[in-house]
Design an enzyme around this catalytic site. Sequence first.
Site, PDB file in Angstrom:
ATOM      1  N   SER A 287       0.842  -1.193   0.000  1.00 14.69           N
ATOM      2  CA  SER A 287       0.000   0.000   0.000  1.00 14.69           C
ATOM      3  C   SER A 287       0.876   1.241   0.000  1.00 14.69           C
ATOM      4  O   SER A 287       1.924   1.272   0.660  1.00 14.69           O
ATOM      5  CB  SER A 287      -0.903   0.024   1.236  1.00 14.69           C
ATOM      6  OG  SER A 287      -1.573   1.273   1.329  1.00 14.69           O
TER       7      SER A 287
ATOM      8  N   TYR B  81      -2.019  -0.812   9.897  1.00 13.51           N
ATOM      9  CA  TYR B  81      -2.083  -1.286   8.513  1.00 13.51           C
ATOM     10  C   TYR B  81      -0.760  -1.036   7.796  1.00 13.51           C
ATOM     11  O   TYR B  81      -0.213  -1.924   7.130  1.00 13.51           O
ATOM     12  CB  TYR B  81      -3.225  -0.573   7.804  1.00 13.51           C
ATOM     13  CG  TYR B  81      -3.442  -0.987   6.369  1.00 13.51           C
ATOM     14  CD1 TYR B  81      -3.971  -2.233   6.058  1.00 13.51           C
ATOM     15  CD2 TYR B  81      -3.145  -0.121   5.322  1.00 13.51           C
ATOM     16  CE1 TYR B  81      -4.186  -2.614   4.742  1.00 13.51           C
ATOM     17  CE2 TYR B  81      -3.360  -0.483   4.006  1.00 13.51           C
ATOM     18  CZ  TYR B  81      -3.877  -1.732   3.718  1.00 13.51           C
ATOM     19  OH  TYR B  81      -4.088  -2.093   2.407  1.00 13.51           O
TER      20      TYR B  81
END
Length: 244
Positions: free
Chosen positions: A140, A153
């Site tokens: 990401s 995350y």
Amino acid sequence: MTNSQRVAIVTGGSRGIGREIVKRLAADGYAVVVNYAGNTAEADSAVAEVTGAGGRAIAVRADVADENAVAELFDTAEREFGGVDVVVNAAGVMPVSPIADLDLAALDRVLRVNLRGAFVVDQQAARRVRAGGAIVNLSSSITRFARPGYAAYAATKSGVEAITLILARELRGRDVTVNAVAPGPIATALFFEGKDEQLVARIAAEPPMERLGTPGDIAEIVAFLAGPARWINGQVLYANGGAI
């Protein structure tokens, strides 16, 4: 099925980016194993989309962090389609909370699914992917954005990137590439959850392209890495429209 047909496993393949990757790889001629965690209806729907378009696909339920379930996932791919050429790690969860407030049970879950899950799947892929194959992990761009609320995350995705770079080097001599794709904000149900229109508009305006990414944007990159991009190896490709 001919012996020359390539076979792909896509974890998290029933929804969002994973599902678009399933459709794209199937359109490119792959037999696809759609891995999913729990939503059988979505997984069956993804398979139906592929088979309805003339492709080949099966759905296999497996917890990506469970090494026995993942071994069986790969066993099923080999039993049904003859082997494994491409593995795409798209399964993941994304809790959003400031570090000070994050429930540590949520931290444990995101570490288990995103980090341990990627490791377990990559472990089987390292053992089984055939020569000429590819392993593609989903990271990401949040690892660079450093957006508040995403520490847990981002930490898991930084770990995924480390696994990717090291595995590429561990597979020296195998003719198997290992890369990661790090999307920016993508217009999926996961992205829109908990965001008002103003926040969505602000995030969409960040890239010079002035829009959110689409699952198809990411599927294009994965298909490239899975097939013709043999000289890209041990890399993290940031796909965010130029936002960073």
